[in-house]
Design an enzyme around this catalytic site. Structure first.
Site, short mmCIF file in Angstrom:
data_model
loop_
_atom_site.label_atom_id
_atom_site.label_comp_id
_atom_site.label_asym_id
_atom_site.label_seq_id
_atom_site.Cartn_x
_atom_site.Cartn_y
_atom_site.Cartn_z
N ASP A 55 -5.58 1.08 7.89
CA ASP A 55 -5.19 1.34 6.51
C ASP A 55 -6.29 0.87 5.55
O ASP A 55 -6.08 0.78 4.35
CB ASP A 55 -3.83 0.72 6.17
CG ASP A 55 -3.85 -0.80 6.08
OD1 ASP A 55 -4.83 -1.42 6.54
OD2 ASP A 55 -2.88 -1.36 5.55
N GLU A 60 -14.41 2.35 1.30
CA GLU A 60 -13.74 1.62 0.22
C GLU A 60 -14.48 0.34 -0.19
O GLU A 60 -14.17 -0.22 -1.23
CB GLU A 60 -12.33 1.23 0.66
CG GLU A 60 -11.44 2.42 0.90
CD GLU A 60 -10.08 2.03 1.47
OE1 GLU A 60 -9.09 2.62 1.02
OE2 GLU A 60 -10.02 1.15 2.35
N HIS A 86 -3.49 1.65 2.25
CA HIS A 86 -3.36 0.20 2.25
C HIS A 86 -2.31 -0.18 1.21
O HIS A 86 -2.53 -0.04 0.02
CB HIS A 86 -4.70 -0.44 1.93
CG HIS A 86 -4.71 -1.92 2.08
ND1 HIS A 86 -4.58 -2.54 3.30
CD2 HIS A 86 -4.84 -2.91 1.18
CE1 HIS A 86 -4.63 -3.84 3.13
NE2 HIS A 86 -4.78 -4.09 1.86
N GLY A 88 -0.71 -3.22 0.90
CA GLY A 88 -0.50 -4.66 0.80
C GLY A 88 -0.10 -5.14 -0.58
O GLY A 88 0.60 -6.14 -0.74
N SER A 89 -0.52 -4.42 -1.61
CA SER A 89 -0.18 -4.84 -2.97
C SER A 89 0.99 -4.06 -3.54
O SER A 89 1.30 -4.17 -4.73
CB SER A 89 -1.40 -4.66 -3.89
OG SER A 89 -1.68 -3.28 -4.05
#
Length: 102
Positions: A55, A60, A86, A88-89
């Protein structure tokens, strides 16, 4: 979170993969450039590794001037890869902190 520095950049590469057990499943959720995506594509093409999921991606890591512009085409088209954004946030408290900081 894995920092990106000289010791972590491409720490998963052709050499480290060659020392791993054949047939492994590799998952990268740390930092895109910790994995040499071209080396992973080579290992997939030769059936040395059985699969790759990620991910995070090399392109990036904006701090690197010589980063790839896209995800390796061979990874995108390989039947034994799995990619996701991604996230995660992607929780309310983190998004609020991002908004406050902006």
């Amino acid at each position: 979170c894995t920092p990106l520095n000289l010791s972590t950049h491409h720490s998963i590469n052709k050499e480290s993969l060659s020392q791993a057990k054949a047939g492994l499943q590799l998952i990268n959720i740390s930092r895109g450039s910790c994995v040499d995506e071209a080396a992973v594509a080579d290992a997939l093409d030769t059936d040395f590794i059985a699969g790759y999921a990620s991910d995070v991606f090399e392109f990036e890591d904006w701090i690197l001037e010589k980063r790839p512009k896209t995800i390796e085409d061979r990874l995108l088209s390989h039947p034994c890869t799995l990619f996701s954004p991604h996230l995660g946030s992607a929780v309310v408290s983190t998004r609020r902190e991002i908004e406050r900081a902006a």
